[in-house]
Design a protein around this motif. Sequence first.
Motif, PDB file in Angstrom:
ATOM      1  N   ILE A  29       0.859  -1.183   0.000  1.00  0.00           N
ATOM      2  CA  ILE A  29       0.000   0.000   0.000  1.00  0.00           C
ATOM      3  C   ILE A  29       0.897   1.236   0.000  1.00  0.00           C
ATOM      4  O   ILE A  29       2.092   1.143   0.265  1.00  0.00           O
ATOM      5  CB  ILE A  29      -0.950   0.040   1.223  1.00  0.00           C
ATOM      6  N   GLY A  30       0.327   2.362  -0.329  1.00  0.00           N
ATOM      7  CA  GLY A  30       1.078   3.611  -0.245  1.00  0.00           C
ATOM      8  C   GLY A  30       1.288   4.271  -1.587  1.00  0.00           C
ATOM      9  O   GLY A  30       0.941   3.729  -2.635  1.00  0.00           O
ATOM     10  N   ASN A  31       1.876   5.445  -1.526  1.00  0.00           N
ATOM     11  CA  ASN A  31       2.072   6.265  -2.717  1.00  0.00           C
ATOM     12  C   ASN A  31       3.027   5.649  -3.733  1.00  0.00           C
ATOM     13  O   ASN A  31       2.906   5.900  -4.920  1.00  0.00           O
ATOM     14  CB  ASN A  31       2.572   7.658  -2.323  1.00  0.00           C
ATOM     15  N   GLU A  32       3.973   4.875  -3.278  1.00  0.00           N
ATOM     16  CA  GLU A  32       4.974   4.292  -4.181  1.00  0.00           C
ATOM     17  C   GLU A  32       4.613   2.870  -4.627  1.00  0.00           C
ATOM     18  O   GLU A  32       5.352   2.261  -5.398  1.00  0.00           O
ATOM     19  CB  GLU A  32       6.342   4.276  -3.498  1.00  0.00           C
ATOM     20  N   ALA A  33       3.497   2.357  -4.162  1.00  0.00           N
ATOM     21  CA  ALA A  33       3.148   0.955  -4.422  1.00  0.00           C
ATOM     22  C   ALA A  33       3.047   0.636  -5.908  1.00  0.00           C
ATOM     23  O   ALA A  33       3.551  -0.403  -6.356  1.00  0.00           O
ATOM     24  CB  ALA A  33       1.848   0.595  -3.714  1.00  0.00           C
TER      25      ALA A  33
END
Length: 124
Positions: A29-33
């Motif tokens: 998960i997350g912005n860089e996923a």
Amino acid sequence: MERLMKKQRDVYATNSTMNGYRVQIFMEIGNEAIRHAESMKKSFSDAFPELPVYLTYDQPYYRLRVGDFRNRVEAEKYLRLIKPKFSLAFVTADIINPPQKLSPVDLEELLDDEEETWDGLNEE
């Protein structure tokens, strides 16, 4: 041989998806996923070009799953090959696309049936 070709056509003509298994190699998960997923997808495709790779998003996770395996045994065999390069990989049930060819077990059964038919004709 005709029965074998008919069986193959029937496989393609049926539903475009079925219950089966895939190997999951990535979940994040997350912005860089998404960037990490694309990088992992390329690495995997380079290492195992014969297996299809599926990137999915099910909030909040991006997942990469690979393969279209009819049964867990097939998936586990590939897992043993995948795990050394993708250590977090595991087998999971999923909706899959029908594999593009008959499994060796199906092929053997059809060929055995064909031989029995020929043997029966020869006995008459």
